[in-house]
Design a protein around this motif. Structure first.
Motif: not given
Ligand code: GCB
Length: 626
Positions: A404-406, A584-586, A594-596
């Motif tokens: 249950v996210y965002w 989302n991380r481009l 990658f989310n770094r």
């Molecule tokens: C958040 C989210 C998480 C994201 C993170 C981010 O607040 O809960 O799912 O990945 O920030 O890296 O922006």
């Protein structure tokens, strides 16, 4: 992440509109050409959920599966141009004579199960849509035995046929389900066909927008599970909070005769208890125990427990401990505990993709240990059961969460039903794990009346299903200059407040944390459930250069200064142990999808911030020493 949330809402709405048009088109087409999609009476739309499957007699169906990528979902139609066309669940073979059969599983390519499809085949890396799986297997029926087809997780929607008969449907990408196939299996050769669709949906849980990769497919184990005609299908045995010399709980039998007795045996404690089954199929237990060796991070003691009823018996390894709150403290076994933690996604170390193996979870939890942590937040959905089993063995406390996210559709009753079903599955699977202390019902959900109603319903559901653990959620905080305000009305329904903030990354400077003060409207324990910033492993610069290891380390240094001043802080789980894939991380050369924010890269390289946090955890300079 408030700013990103607002933007997210816009994206959700734009996508929602285009998806609506597409849905309309597809529904119209389906109603013209097909009777498929409706589920026959004998199929289960809410499949059974077995308990303790990893201790049952099973036959694995993991391995190679034949697969057909079907972006237009043509395999689900049974009629076309008024001519009968077999749906792919028929597993037919093209012939020279007879009607057209335009597919052939036996000549199609293979995917490994378990495993997401995205990281197995380059052409499927970004794929979001329907894909068919097929597997042949041999089965010999046994007398007085029921058989269930168990899926550890399939992302996101799936329909299952065995020998052409639809046996169940499931929605939700991270929870297990079991389809009964006792009457569907033959002696000899059988086959199972699955349609799996990971298309993101406005009314899904999660919904269209997430900050993780939408890995599709059969991502966890597939097993055939044998149980007796009537069997132990659920139980919960835990230590009584008020009296740590008593194990309480129940065992439920599917199809039991009222009055017959269930046994619980714990040889090491010399326990051999019996209780009668009442009309609801449950036997209630209150078992006195002496000289119990309590489970804790320092002493992850597990007892061998055997449950017996009629011809069924089930074994498990259970730890016994209590968890509760007192004022603004969290108490483990009656003593205050500080949760030195870290968040983890179910991203596989080194190879990337969805984590599913023993090696994956042990690698991740070994890093957690090395960090000096005693606690993990398993974000943002239930992880593979191997993870909570390993946490039990390794003495690592766990926060487990549903997706249950965002901004999901909080005003949609079907979405609530879906979230409830995922919550039930998570709790039923893992309430035998001593490591799990917190059930989280949501992450960063925007505050509206519909959402408070939705989430307070889920909080009550947790209490009904498992009153021995604590309810939490990661909340958004309000900002007023250098003051952070925690007054989300959802807080009143929680035992422990989780808050996410990104000082030094999405807002202000790392050093702003030094001056930041916190106003918390609830006299309850608080966990800083997220903070952090991104750094590419090996990229160096000054403390002011974004994306450098130094910048990320500086965020951690300043956060630690701030956290020490929050009196009711009972724990933290910075974001995040390891870099993870996110669409989302481009940023090229740095993020590359990658989310770094990991303390460790996806290739296992530790960044400077890892050592900053490690020092604070090892020396216990954050939080009170217990
Ligand atoms: C958040 C989210 C998480 C994201 C993170 C981010 O607040 O809960 O799912 O990945 O920030 O890296 O922006």
């Amino acid at each position: 992440m408030v700013a990103a949330m607002d933007q997210g809402d816009d994206i959700v709405q734009t996508r929602f509109r285009s998806v609506l048009g597409w849905l309309y088109w597809r529904m119209a087409l389906l109603s013209l050409v097909s009777g498929a999609g409706s589920i026959p009476a004998q199929a289960q739309s809410t499949p059974t959920l077995l308990a303790d499957v990893d201790h049952r007699a099973t036959m694995s169906l993991d391995g190679d599966w034949q697969t057909i990528v079907d972006p237009y979902f043509s395999g689900q139609y049974t009629f076309h141009h008024e001519v009968r066309r077999n749906g792919f669940f028929m597993n037919a073979k093209p012939k020279k004579d007879g009607g057209p059969v335009e597919y052939d599983f036996s000549k199609s390519s293979i995917l490994k199960v378990p495993g997401d499809w995205n990281t197995q085949r380059d052409s499927l890396f970004y794929y979001e849509g329907p894909l068919w799986y097929e597997k042949d297997f041999h089965y010999v029926p046994k007398l007085h035995t029921r058989v269930f087809l168990h899926f550890g997780a399939v992302n996101y929607r799936s329909t299952v046929w065995v020998n052409t008969e639809k046996v169940c449907e499931h929605e939700g990408g991270f929870t297990p389900f079991d389809c009964e196939v006792t009457k569907t299996l033959h002696d000899g050769n059988n086959f199972v066909v699955l349609s799996v669709d990971n298309t993101r949906r406005p009314n899904g849980v999660p919904t269209l927008e997430t900050d993780w990769w939408n890995y599709g497919g059969i991502t966890r184990d597939v097993l055939l599970v044998d149980v007796p005609d009537r069997f132990i299908d659920d139980y919960d045995l835990h230590l009584n909070r008020a009296n740590r010399s008593e194990i309480d709980g129940f065992v439920h039998i599917d199809g039991a005769d009222t009055g017959t007795e269930v046994g619980v045996i714990i040889p090491e404690l010399k326990v051999s208890a019996k209780a009668p089954i009442s009309q609801d199929g449950r036997a209630e237990f209150k078992i006195p125990v002496t000289r119990l060796n309590l489970w804790s991070p320092q002493n992850p003691k597990l007892y061998h427990v055997k449950i017996t009823w009629g011809s069924d018996s089930l074994e498990d390894e259970l730890g016994f401990r209590t968890i509760e709150t007192r004022g603004t403290q969290i108490l483990l076994n009656g003593e205050p505990i500080f949760l030195r933690g870290i968040c983890i996604h179910a991203e596989a170390p080194y190879r990337t993709g969805r984590a599913y193996s023993e090696k994956d979870v042990v690698t991740l939890l070994t890093w957690v240990r090395e960090l000096g942590a005693n606690y993990v937040r398993l974000a943002h959905y239930p992880h593979d059961e191997r993870m909570t089993r390993a946490a039990d063995r390794m003495g690592i406390l766990v926060w487990s969460e549903i997706p249950v996210y965002w901004a999901i559709q909080f005003d949609n009753p079907q979405v609530l039903e879906n979230a409830e079903q995922q919550l039930t599955a998570m709790i039923r699977r893992d309430r035998d794990k001593a490591s799990v202390i917190l059930w989280s019902i949501a992450n960063e959900t925007p505050n509206t009346p519909a959402r408070v109603k939705f989430l307070s319903t889920l909080a009550q559901q947790v209490r009904d299903l498992d009153s021995s653990r604590l309810v939490t959620a990661a909340l958004l905080v309000r900002t007023n200059g250098l003051t952070k305000i925690v007054d989300d009305p959802l807080g009143q329904y929680l035992d422990v407040i989780g808050t996410n903030e990104y000082i030094g990354w999405y807002e202000q400077e790392p050093a702003s944390a030094d001056q930041t003060t916190w106003q918390i409207a609830f006299q309850k324990p608080l966990i800083m459930s997220e903070f952090g910033g991104e750094a590419k492993a090996g990229l160096h610069g000054g403390g002011e250069d974004r994306w450098s290891e130094e910048y990320q380390a500086s965020i951690y240094q300043h956060q630690l200064i701030m956290l020490k001043r929050i009196q009711q802080l009972c724990g933290l789980s910075p974001w995040i142990l390891m870099d993870f894939r996110s669409p989302n991380r481009l940023l090229p050369g740095v993020q590359d999808n990658f989310n770094r924010k990991g303390l460790i890269s996806d290739q296992g390289e530790k960044k400077q911030a890892f050592y900053v946090l490690q020092k604070a955890y090892r020396e216990k300079t954050v939080g009170k020493a217990e």
